[in-house]
Design a protein around this motif. Structure first.
Motif, PDB file in Angstrom:
ATOM      1  N   ASN A 375       0.834  -1.210   0.000  1.00  0.00           N
ATOM      2  CA  ASN A 375       0.000   0.000   0.000  1.00  0.00           C
ATOM      3  C   ASN A 375       0.864   1.254   0.000  1.00  0.00           C
ATOM      4  OD1 ASN A 375      -2.172  -1.461   2.514  1.00  0.00           O
ATOM      5  ND2 ASN A 375      -2.209  -1.761   0.326  1.00  0.00           N
ATOM      6  N   THR A 376       0.397   2.271  -0.698  1.00  0.00           N
ATOM      7  CA  THR A 376       0.991   3.607  -0.626  1.00  0.00           C
ATOM      8  C   THR A 376      -0.149   4.612  -0.549  1.00  0.00           C
ATOM      9  OG1 THR A 376       2.907   2.955  -1.943  1.00  0.00           O
ATOM     10  CG2 THR A 376       2.485   5.303  -1.723  1.00  0.00           C
ATOM     11  N   ASP A 377      -0.019   5.557   0.373  1.00  0.00           N
ATOM     12  CA  ASP A 377      -1.068   6.535   0.626  1.00  0.00           C
ATOM     13  C   ASP A 377      -0.437   7.916   0.740  1.00  0.00           C
ATOM     14  OD1 ASP A 377      -3.162   8.092   1.798  1.00  0.00           O
ATOM     15  OD2 ASP A 377      -4.057   6.290   2.621  1.00  0.00           O
ATOM     16  N   ILE A 378      -0.828   8.840  -0.147  1.00  0.00           N
ATOM     17  CA  ILE A 378      -0.341  10.216  -0.111  1.00  0.00           C
ATOM     18  C   ILE A 378      -1.546  11.129   0.100  1.00  0.00           C
ATOM     19  CG2 ILE A 378       0.873  12.039  -1.354  1.00  0.00           C
ATOM     20  CD1 ILE A 378       2.251   9.880  -2.989  1.00  0.00           C
ATOM     21  N   ALA A 379      -1.474  12.013   1.103  1.00  0.00           N
ATOM     22  CA  ALA A 379      -2.619  12.854   1.427  1.00  0.00           C
ATOM     23  C   ALA A 379      -2.174  14.289   1.680  1.00  0.00           C
ATOM     24  CB  ALA A 379      -3.345  12.313   2.659  1.00  0.00           C
ATOM     25  N   TYR A 380      -3.059  15.214   1.336  1.00  0.00           N
ATOM     26  CA  TYR A 380      -2.799  16.632   1.622  1.00  0.00           C
ATOM     27  C   TYR A 380      -4.107  17.297   2.029  1.00  0.00           C
ATOM     28  CZ  TYR A 380      -1.562  21.528   1.226  1.00  0.00           C
ATOM     29  OH  TYR A 380      -1.363  22.859   1.505  1.00  0.00           O
ATOM     30  N   VAL A 381      -4.052  18.088   3.102  1.00  0.00           N
ATOM     31  CA  VAL A 381      -5.197  18.849   3.578  1.00  0.00           C
ATOM     32  C   VAL A 381      -4.790  20.317   3.641  1.00  0.00           C
ATOM     33  CG1 VAL A 381      -6.830  19.226   5.457  1.00  0.00           C
ATOM     34  CG2 VAL A 381      -6.057  16.905   4.931  1.00  0.00           C
ATOM     35  N   VAL A 382      -5.559  21.173   2.952  1.00  0.00           N
ATOM     36  CA  VAL A 382      -5.277  22.611   2.953  1.00  0.00           C
ATOM     37  C   VAL A 382      -5.451  23.146   4.367  1.00  0.00           C
ATOM     38  CG1 VAL A 382      -5.944  24.845   2.009  1.00  0.00           C
ATOM     39  CG2 VAL A 382      -6.004  22.802   0.546  1.00  0.00           C
ATOM     40  N   GLN A 383      -4.465  23.902   4.843  1.00  0.00           N
ATOM     41  CA  GLN A 383      -4.433  24.326   6.239  1.00  0.00           C
ATOM     42  C   GLN A 383      -5.075  25.690   6.494  1.00  0.00           C
ATOM     43  OE1 GLN A 383      -2.763  22.091   8.750  1.00  0.00           O
ATOM     44  NE2 GLN A 383      -3.462  20.962   6.946  1.00  0.00           N
ATOM     45  N   SER A 384      -5.186  26.534   5.477  1.00  0.00           N
ATOM     46  CA  SER A 384      -5.728  27.876   5.691  1.00  0.00           C
ATOM     47  C   SER A 384      -6.276  28.422   4.384  1.00  0.00           C
ATOM     48  CB  SER A 384      -4.637  28.811   6.241  1.00  0.00           C
ATOM     49  OG  SER A 384      -3.561  28.908   5.321  1.00  0.00           O
ATOM     50  N   GLY A 385      -6.919  29.601   4.470  1.00  0.00           N
ATOM     51  CA  GLY A 385      -7.462  30.233   3.284  1.00  0.00           C
ATOM     52  C   GLY A 385      -8.864  29.766   2.963  1.00  0.00           C
ATOM     53  N   PRO A 386      -9.403  30.184   1.826  1.00  0.00           N
ATOM     54  CA  PRO A 386     -10.795  29.842   1.478  1.00  0.00           C
ATOM     55  C   PRO A 386     -11.023  28.355   1.265  1.00  0.00           C
ATOM     56  CG  PRO A 386      -9.673  30.923  -0.364  1.00  0.00           C
ATOM     57  CD  PRO A 386      -8.788  31.075   0.828  1.00  0.00           C
ATOM     58  N   LEU A 387      -9.959  27.589   0.971  1.00  0.00           N
ATOM     59  CA  LEU A 387     -10.087  26.141   0.774  1.00  0.00           C
ATOM     60  C   LEU A 387      -9.649  25.344   1.998  1.00  0.00           C
ATOM     61  CD1 LEU A 387      -8.906  25.635  -2.916  1.00  0.00           C
ATOM     62  CD2 LEU A 387     -11.242  25.598  -2.024  1.00  0.00           C
ATOM     63  N   LYS A 388      -9.594  25.971   3.148  1.00  0.00           N
ATOM     64  CA  LYS A 388      -9.205  25.260   4.367  1.00  0.00           C
ATOM     65  C   LYS A 388     -10.096  24.035   4.572  1.00  0.00           C
ATOM     66  CE  LYS A 388      -8.481  25.846   9.327  1.00  0.00           C
ATOM     67  NZ  LYS A 388      -8.571  26.754  10.496  1.00  0.00           N
TER      68      LYS A 388
END
Length: 421
Positions: A375-388
């Motif tokens: 398995n490989t899992d890559i994730a990103y969550v926007v931390q600030s701004g209008p797309l937080k």
């Protein structure tokens, strides 16, 4: 049962109306909250073995989850209400590519994915002191019963659940479930036991059950040490005892070592041959943004591990495709995690792992069953701004086995959570 998009608004309005019918209380209104979660899910699963009846399963869908939670009315026994609305919309599918689990499909051939499907659920709740009783739609995440949320919409259950935190550090749970609504369904159904792979479970005349009982608790002995015991029983099919011990050892600044030991004893309840002992252990060393994990799982007995079909389970080697819970299976895993916050990229993370299982009982005269998964899992969550809170996750898995399907799988998940109030 078909739903239009407006059902979510109707559900929320009905939930609020039910709440306002309770004794007037500022806390009932002020402590309420509503959240809308959106999830865009693409999944491609290629079947790699010769002679596969279907070459691949590939679908794309958009899901919405509206969750409302009220506060409680005043008085020694506070009343409240929760509501959930689920809606899945097909974006792409065809009869020769169904079966991903993210869309509801027709029961008869050709199995076409429905254009949309949904579910609405209400939960009444009563609170006295630090104990809460919930009646209605439930989503437990307990060792004995874990709802599955690995596709477009989460699995839900129907029943009663009493949770108590009267003693500091001690949490207790007691409940009864009579129906399950699977993640790709809009129907409440009776429950059965999962019997995929080489679990070799044999059921009697009763294939399903309308009663799952669970009870147990978790105690936090110290900030570093916790233990739990839970019982779970699917009436007429199996009963199970689960024990867990978790210890977190600080090793200095930015370092720790975590031990997670689990044992489960499963046996029949008069209508099956279930007989299994499952031992598992995970050990994780963390150094800054790095995480290094090693795990081992050993099953023994006349069958594999038992749990409610469609749900998740408490095995340490439950991963993206397999759980390595077959009869007599021994398996290990090596895992690496990295948090890119240390490189100035908060919200970005990576996980990769490899698992291998063997010693599976395939039957008289056959060689042992073997499986491996990567398995490989890559994730990103926007931390600030209008797309937080906007999240992107890419999940890749490959598995090869002589007891199941050879699969290559990719999932792309876009998610966003919006607090309505």
């Amino acid at each position: 049962m078909r739903h239009t998009p407006k059902f979510a608004r109707q559900l929320l309005g009905a939930s609020i109306a039910l709440g306002l019918a309770a004794p007037a209380s500022a806390a009932f209104i002020d402590d309420s909250k509503a959240v809308l979660d959106a999830r865009n899910f693409y999944m491609n699963r290629d079947f790699r073995q010769d002679g596969a009846a279907q070459s691949k399963a590939e679908e794309w869908a958009q899901g919405f989850m509206l969750r409302f939670e009220s506060g409680y009315s005043e008085g020694p026994i506070g009343f409240g209400v929760d509501a959930i609305g689920l809606l899945g919309i097909k974006l792409d599918s065809s009869p020769d590519r169904t079966g991903t689990g993210i869309l509801k499909s027709d029961r008869e051939a050709p199995r076409r994915a429905q254009d949309e499907y949904g579910e609405a659920g209400l939960t009444a709740k009563l609170r006295a002191s630090n104990s809460t009783l919930k009646l209605g739609t439930l989503q437990p995440v307990l060792p004995a019963l874990m709802r599955n949320d690995s596709r477009l919409l989460p699995q839900t259950f129907r029943g009663a659940w009493l949770s108590s935190n009267e003693v500091e550090g001690l949490s207790l749970d007691l409940g009864r479930i009579d129906r399950v609504n699977q993640r790709d369904s809009s129907d409440n159904q009776e429950m059965t036991v999962f019997n995929g792979g080489k679990r070799n479970i044999v059921l009697g005349s009763a294939k399903t059950s309308d009663e799952f009982l669970f009870a147990g608790g978790r105690y936090q002995w110290t900030p570093e040490l916790a233990s739990s015991y839970y019982y779970g029983g699917l009436d007429g099919i199996y009963q199970q005892h689960l024990v867990n011990l978790v210890h977190q050892l600080p090793l200095g600044e930015g370092q720790s070592f975590k031990s997670d030991i689990r044992f489960a004893r499963s046996s029949d309840d008069g209508g099956s041959n279930i007989d299994n002992d499952a031992f598992g252990a995970l050990f994780t060393y963390r150094l800054g943004g790095h995480g290094f994990t090693a795990g081992y799982q050993h099953l023994s007995g006349d069958t594999g591990f038992a749990y409610v079909a469609g749900a998740d389970n408490a095995l340490v080697n439950l991963v993206q495709i397999n759980d390595f819970g077959n009869q007599d299976e021994r398996s290990w895993q090596a895992r690496y995690d990295y948090d890119f916050a240390g490189l100035g990229l908060p919200g970005l993370s990576l996980m990769t792992r490899y698992l291998s299982g063997d010693n599976v009982d395939r039957g008289t005269g056959l060689s042992e069953g073997k499986t491996w998964e990567r398995n490989t899992d890559i994730a990103y969550v926007v931390q600030s701004g209008p797309l937080k809170n906007f999240g992107l996750r890419l999940r890749n898995a490959t598995t090869r086995s002589n007891i199941g399907s050879d699969l290559d799988e990719n999932r792309l998940i876009l998610s966003y959570s919006l607090s309505l109030w």
